[in-house]
Design an enzyme around this catalytic site. Structure first.
Site, PDB file in Angstrom:
ATOM      1  N   LYS A 118       0.915  -1.284   0.069  1.00 16.96           N
ATOM      2  CA  LYS A 118      -0.100   0.106  -0.017  1.00 16.96           C
ATOM      3  C   LYS A 118       0.740   1.217   0.008  1.00 16.96           C
ATOM      4  O   LYS A 118       0.780   2.333  -0.639  1.00 16.96           O
ATOM      5  CB  LYS A 118      -0.865  -0.094   1.187  1.00 16.96           C
ATOM      6  CG  LYS A 118      -1.233   1.161   1.718  1.00 16.96           C
ATOM      7  CD  LYS A 118      -2.127   1.161   3.012  1.00 16.96           C
ATOM      8  CE  LYS A 118      -1.518   1.562   4.278  1.00 16.96           C
ATOM      9  NZ  LYS A 118      -1.297   2.859   4.604  1.00 16.96           N
ATOM     10  N   ASN A 119       1.951   1.245   0.925  1.00 17.15           N
ATOM     11  CA  ASN A 119       2.710   2.384   1.149  1.00 17.15           C
ATOM     12  C   ASN A 119       3.655   2.750  -0.107  1.00 17.15           C
ATOM     13  O   ASN A 119       4.448   3.723  -0.154  1.00 17.15           O
ATOM     14  CB  ASN A 119       3.382   2.521   2.310  1.00 17.15           C
ATOM     15  CG  ASN A 119       2.106   2.522   3.456  1.00 17.15           C
ATOM     16  OD1 ASN A 119       1.179   2.901   3.129  1.00 17.15           O
ATOM     17  ND2 ASN A 119       2.838   2.411   4.714  1.00 17.15           N
ATOM     18  N   ARG A 165      -3.514  10.422   3.792  1.00 13.38           N
ATOM     19  CA  ARG A 165      -2.554  11.666   3.786  1.00 13.38           C
ATOM     20  C   ARG A 165      -1.995  11.810   2.496  1.00 13.38           C
ATOM     21  O   ARG A 165      -0.940  12.389   2.301  1.00 13.38           O
ATOM     22  CB  ARG A 165      -1.212  11.261   4.836  1.00 13.38           C
ATOM     23  CG  ARG A 165      -1.896  10.949   6.081  1.00 13.38           C
ATOM     24  CD  ARG A 165      -0.998  10.626   7.246  1.00 13.38           C
ATOM     25  NE  ARG A 165      -0.222  12.009   7.622  1.00 13.38           N
ATOM     26  CZ  ARG A 165      -0.723  12.874   8.265  1.00 13.38           C
ATOM     27  NH1 ARG A 165      -1.966  12.538   8.913  1.00 13.38           N
ATOM     28  NH2 ARG A 165      -0.009  14.009   8.612  1.00 13.38           N
ATOM     29  N   CYS A 197      -4.809  11.481  13.986  1.00 14.16           N
ATOM     30  CA  CYS A 197      -4.781  10.357  13.683  1.00 14.16           C
ATOM     31  C   CYS A 197      -4.638   9.587  15.111  1.00 14.16           C
ATOM     32  O   CYS A 197      -3.968  10.227  15.980  1.00 14.16           O
ATOM     33  CB  CYS A 197      -4.418  10.061  12.458  1.00 14.16           C
ATOM     34  SG  CYS A 197      -3.019   8.682  12.507  1.00 14.16           S
ATOM     35  N   ARG A 223       1.044  14.013  13.815  1.00 13.34           N
ATOM     36  CA  ARG A 223       1.564  13.843  12.326  1.00 13.34           C
ATOM     37  C   ARG A 223       1.661  15.228  11.643  1.00 13.34           C
ATOM     38  O   ARG A 223       0.674  15.468  10.690  1.00 13.34           O
ATOM     39  CB  ARG A 223       0.463  12.969  11.727  1.00 13.34           C
ATOM     40  CG  ARG A 223       0.625  11.689  12.487  1.00 13.34           C
ATOM     41  CD  ARG A 223      -0.193  10.556  11.464  1.00 13.34           C
ATOM     42  NE  ARG A 223       0.603   9.908  10.144  1.00 13.34           N
ATOM     43  CZ  ARG A 223       0.253   8.876   9.560  1.00 13.34           C
ATOM     44  NH1 ARG A 223      -0.772   8.486   9.692  1.00 13.34           N
ATOM     45  NH2 ARG A 223       0.954   8.670   8.483  1.00 13.34           N
ATOM     46  N   ASP A 266       5.358   0.203  12.138  1.00 10.46           N
ATOM     47  CA  ASP A 266       4.156  -0.726  11.750  1.00 10.46           C
ATOM     48  C   ASP A 266       4.302  -2.204  12.200  1.00 10.46           C
ATOM     49  O   ASP A 266       2.940  -2.860  11.893  1.00 10.46           O
ATOM     50  CB  ASP A 266       3.778  -0.608  10.260  1.00 10.46           C
ATOM     51  CG  ASP A 266       3.606   0.517   9.673  1.00 10.46           C
ATOM     52  OD1 ASP A 266       2.839   1.034   9.082  1.00 10.46           O
ATOM     53  OD2 ASP A 266       4.782   1.499   9.671  1.00 10.46           O
ATOM     54  N   ARG A 283      -8.396  -0.931   4.617  1.00 10.75           N
ATOM     55  CA  ARG A 283      -7.551   0.164   3.982  1.00 10.75           C
ATOM     56  C   ARG A 283      -6.115  -0.574   3.594  1.00 10.75           C
ATOM     57  O   ARG A 283      -5.660   0.018   2.585  1.00 10.75           O
ATOM     58  CB  ARG A 283      -7.132   1.336   4.985  1.00 10.75           C
ATOM     59  CG  ARG A 283      -8.405   2.133   5.452  1.00 10.75           C
ATOM     60  CD  ARG A 283      -7.765   3.348   6.432  1.00 10.75           C
ATOM     61  NE  ARG A 283      -6.295   3.751   6.003  1.00 10.75           N
ATOM     62  CZ  ARG A 283      -5.503   4.096   6.595  1.00 10.75           C
ATOM     63  NH1 ARG A 283      -5.538   4.130   7.613  1.00 10.75           N
ATOM     64  NH2 ARG A 283      -4.429   4.553   6.227  1.00 10.75           N
TER      65      ARG A 283
HETATM   66  N1  EPU Z   1       6.703  14.162  11.111  1.00 10.97           N
HETATM   67  C1  EPU Z   1       6.846  15.328  11.468  1.00 10.97           C
HETATM   68  N2  EPU Z   1       7.075  16.342  10.570  1.00 10.97           N
HETATM   69  C2  EPU Z   1       6.572  16.110   9.152  1.00 10.97           C
HETATM   70  C3  EPU Z   1       6.461  14.641   8.833  1.00 10.97           C
HETATM   71  C4  EPU Z   1       6.546  13.641   9.592  1.00 10.97           C
HETATM   72  O1  EPU Z   1       7.301  15.563  12.543  1.00 10.97           O
HETATM   73  O2  EPU Z   1       6.532  16.998   8.472  1.00 10.97           O
HETATM   74  C5  EPU Z   1       6.837  13.079  12.154  1.00 10.97           C
HETATM   75  C6  EPU Z   1       5.572  12.614  12.256  1.00 10.97           C
HETATM   76  O3  EPU Z   1       4.470  13.182  12.979  1.00 10.97           O
HETATM   77  C7  EPU Z   1       5.660  11.079  12.711  1.00 10.97           C
HETATM   78  C8  EPU Z   1       7.089  10.708  12.035  1.00 10.97           C
HETATM   79  O4  EPU Z   1       7.810  11.907  11.729  1.00 10.97           O
HETATM   80  O5  EPU Z   1       6.059  11.178  13.898  1.00 10.97           O
HETATM   81  C9  EPU Z   1       7.062   9.785  11.138  1.00 10.97           C
HETATM   82  O6  EPU Z   1       6.395  10.231   9.826  1.00 10.97           O
HETATM   83  P1  EPU Z   1       6.780   9.904   8.469  1.00 10.97           P
HETATM   84  O7  EPU Z   1       6.648  11.305   7.796  1.00 10.97           O
HETATM   85  O8  EPU Z   1       8.159   9.108   8.483  1.00 10.97           O
HETATM   86  O9  EPU Z   1       5.535   8.901   8.048  1.00 10.97           O
HETATM   87  P2  EPU Z   1       4.223   8.849   7.069  1.00 10.97           P
HETATM   88  O10 EPU Z   1       5.063   9.403   5.781  1.00 10.97           O
HETATM   89  O11 EPU Z   1       3.291   9.876   7.415  1.00 10.97           O
HETATM   90  C10 EPU Z   1       4.437   6.616   6.254  1.00 10.97           C
HETATM   91  C11 EPU Z   1       3.372   5.337   6.327  1.00 10.97           C
HETATM   92  C12 EPU Z   1       3.168   4.985   7.685  1.00 10.97           C
HETATM   93  C13 EPU Z   1       4.138   4.370   8.222  1.00 10.97           C
HETATM   94  C14 EPU Z   1       5.465   5.504   8.428  1.00 10.97           C
HETATM   95  C15 EPU Z   1       6.860   5.327   8.883  1.00 10.97           C
HETATM   96  C16 EPU Z   1       2.362   5.961   4.199  1.00 10.97           C
HETATM   97  C17 EPU Z   1       0.994   6.346   3.750  1.00 10.97           C
HETATM   98  N3  EPU Z   1       2.365   5.754   5.573  1.00 10.97           N
HETATM   99  O12 EPU Z   1       3.791   7.679   7.129  1.00 10.97           O
HETATM  100  O13 EPU Z   1       2.144   3.864   7.558  1.00 10.97           O
HETATM  101  O14 EPU Z   1       4.105   4.029   9.573  1.00 10.97           O
HETATM  102  O15 EPU Z   1       5.745   5.821   7.093  1.00 10.97           O
HETATM  103  O16 EPU Z   1       7.250   4.205   8.156  1.00 10.97           O
HETATM  104  O17 EPU Z   1       3.283   5.707   3.526  1.00 10.97           O
HETATM  105  C18 EPU Z   1       0.178   2.718   8.024  1.00 10.97           C
HETATM  106  O18 EPU Z   1       0.662   1.921   6.771  1.00 10.97           O
HETATM  107  O19 EPU Z   1      -0.599   2.266   8.758  1.00 10.97           O
HETATM  108  C19 EPU Z   1       1.007   3.786   8.278  1.00 10.97           C
HETATM  109  C20 EPU Z   1       0.753   4.766   9.229  1.00 10.97           C
END
Ligand code: EPU
Length: 435
Positions: A23-24, A93, A117, A122, A307, A414
């Site tokens: 998915k990601n 997102r 969330c 986030r 995850d 999802r």
């Molecule tokens: N963060 C910030 N500022 C930002 C962006 C992120 O502080 O501008 C913080 C977040 O709040 C969090 C941490 O950094 O505490 C990690 O966030 P990251 O941006 O790495 O994750 P993401 O891109 O929002 C993706 C996956 C998540 C997975 C994480 C970590 C997708 C759509 N989502 O999230 O997957 O847990 O990377 O690998 O790719 C899921 O599939 O259930 C899921 C939550």
């Protein structure tokens, strides 16, 4: 949405299961296709609701999207028709990732502010700061972000304070068509990101990726073209099926699992006493009790992924002695433990870090726990609150004595295609009931 799973636990899972596309990664490859007018074909796309949401988003702004067969998606976006990216779901997102592609093609974009969330706040500050460094003017409005860059984006040199997955993707989308060179230090290097980098390169992007150094160097090009890309196997599916096999004392071959993507998980499974046999066609997981207690700390790739801690917690309830989990990626991702406790797990949560202090140290977030075991789990009525926690509930129910009724199954849908049907293929007693 009144469907629920009724699960009779205690059946050892056995047989073979094919891992589906991630998915990601798939959702990001779909967004990448917005960078070109030409058609892109994306193969190995899972049929899950997050893909449907991303598809609807792309269609609303001008993409023509069709499934070719079950798992190949053809996307063509001759024109981006509007700069307002629709909201569709506060939990999804993906709209944030559409900022850079829409900016490139229209010079302006408006995206909804993503909702909070159940796993943490986030914020998207890293995305916004990167875009500003590259010359975009970004304004926060009441319910949205508005960005414009009428003269295009310009390459920049930047260092993330944290290797965010999403923000690294934003920099990739922004950098590939920016003027000049972008250097991103402390970039995320998750396999899903490398999958995206591979697609962007095939589209004509110039990206050099120093994985051990976490540095991405992107030379902007004038335009990108259509391409055919393949989504990598879903690491979270592999880990879920593996854990379900271990906690039910089962024996399951996960076909298509790539050991290089889940090194930290395989190491933990083996340290806990589980068997993970790497074969040419996949990985075979088998359970041999007693499992050993273990301390697990989540980290960006190549560390133990955030995850994975939810399914792994179920395994730790079956391990002898006191284990711990230290969640260092999201500040509030341990809520599901309350339900595991209701099912008989012995868990104690903590605001203090276990082991090395992390960036949540002293902030009062419940982000660590101790799990004592082994404890027998018993069936319960459980409401899922998010995707990964929801899957942990299903795994716990598969291991538990008696019947569990799991509601809120739209959360697992999802991310997991036909999860009930596929688990039944391994012998699980799981039924979907309700309208
Ligand atoms: N963060 C910030 N500022 C930002 C962006 C992120 O502080 O501008 C913080 C977040 O709040 C969090 C941490 O950094 O505490 C990690 O966030 P990251 O941006 O790495 O994750 P993401 O891109 O929002 C993706 C996956 C998540 C997975 C994480 C970590 C997708 C759509 N989502 O999230 O997957 O847990 O990377 O690998 O790719 C899921 O599939 O259930 C899921 C939550």
């Amino acid at each position: 949405m009144n469907q629920r799973f009724v699960i009779q636990g205690g059946v050892p899972l056995s047989g073979e299961i094919e891992v589906h596309g991630a998915k990601n990664a798939a959702t990001k490859l779909m967004v990448a296709s917005l960078l070109t007018k030409e058609a892109c074909v994306i193969e190995n796309v899972p049929r899950i609701s997050d893909i449907e949401l991303t598809r609807e988003l792309c269609e609303r702004i001008g993409s023509v999207v069709t499934f070719e067969g079950d798992h190949a998606l053809r996307m063509e976006t001759p024109e981006i028709k509007q700069s307002a990216v629709p909201e569709l779901s506060r939990r999804n997102r993906i709209p944030i990732l559409a900022i850079a592609p829409v900016l490139h093609r229209r010079g302006a974009v408006e995206v909804p502010v993503p909702g909070g969330c159940p796993i943490g706040h986030r914020p998207i500050n890293l995305h916004i700061e990167a875009l500003r460094l590259m010359g975009a003017k970004v304004l926060r409005r009441e319910y949205s972000y508005y960005a414009e860059s009428p003269n295009g984006l310009t390459g920049a040199d930047m260092t993330f304070e944290f290797p965010s997955v999403g923000a690294t993707e934003t920099v990739l989308f922004a950098g590939v068509l920016a003027r000049g060179r972008t250097v991103l230090r402390n970039a995320a290097i998750e396999p899903e990101i490398l999958n995206l980098v591979g697609m962007l390169r095939d589209m004509g992007a110039n990206i050099v990726c120093d994985e051990p150094g976490r540095v991405m160097t992107i030379e902007g090009v004038r335009e990108l073209g259509g391409v055919s890309a393949v989504v990598i196997p879903d690491r979270n599916e592999i880990v879920s099926f593996a854990t379900a096999a271990l906690v039910t004392d089962g024996n399951v071959l996960v076909r298509g699992a790539d050991p290089l993507h889940i090194g930290a998980f395989l190491q933990s499974v083996r340290a806990a006493g589980g068997i993970a046999e790497v074969l040419s066609e996949g990985i075979r997981f088998s359970g041999v009790r007693p499992y050993q207690a273990l301390n697990v700390q989540t980290a960006p790739h190549p560390g133990f992924m955030t995850d994975w801690q939810q399914p792994f917690a179920v395994l730790l309830t079956q391990a002898k002695g006191q284990s711990s989990i230290h969640e260092t990626i999201y500040e509030e991702r341990l809520g599901y433990l309350r339900d595991l406790a209701r099912m008989g797990a012995s868990v104690e949560t903590d605001v203090a870090c276990v082991g090395d202090p992390c960036r949540f140290s002293g902030l009062g977030y419940v982000h660590a726990c101790r799990v004592s075991g082994p404890t027998r789990l018993r069936g319960a009525a459980i409401a899922m609150s998010d995707l990964r926690a929801g899957m942990a509930h299903v795994i716990a129910a598969l291991a538990a004595d008696g019947e569990s009724v799991v509601t809120g199954i739209e959360h697992v849908e999802r991310g997991y295609e036909k999860i009930d049907e596929r688990l039944r293929g391994l012998g699980a007693d799981i039924q979907r009931v309700g309208a």
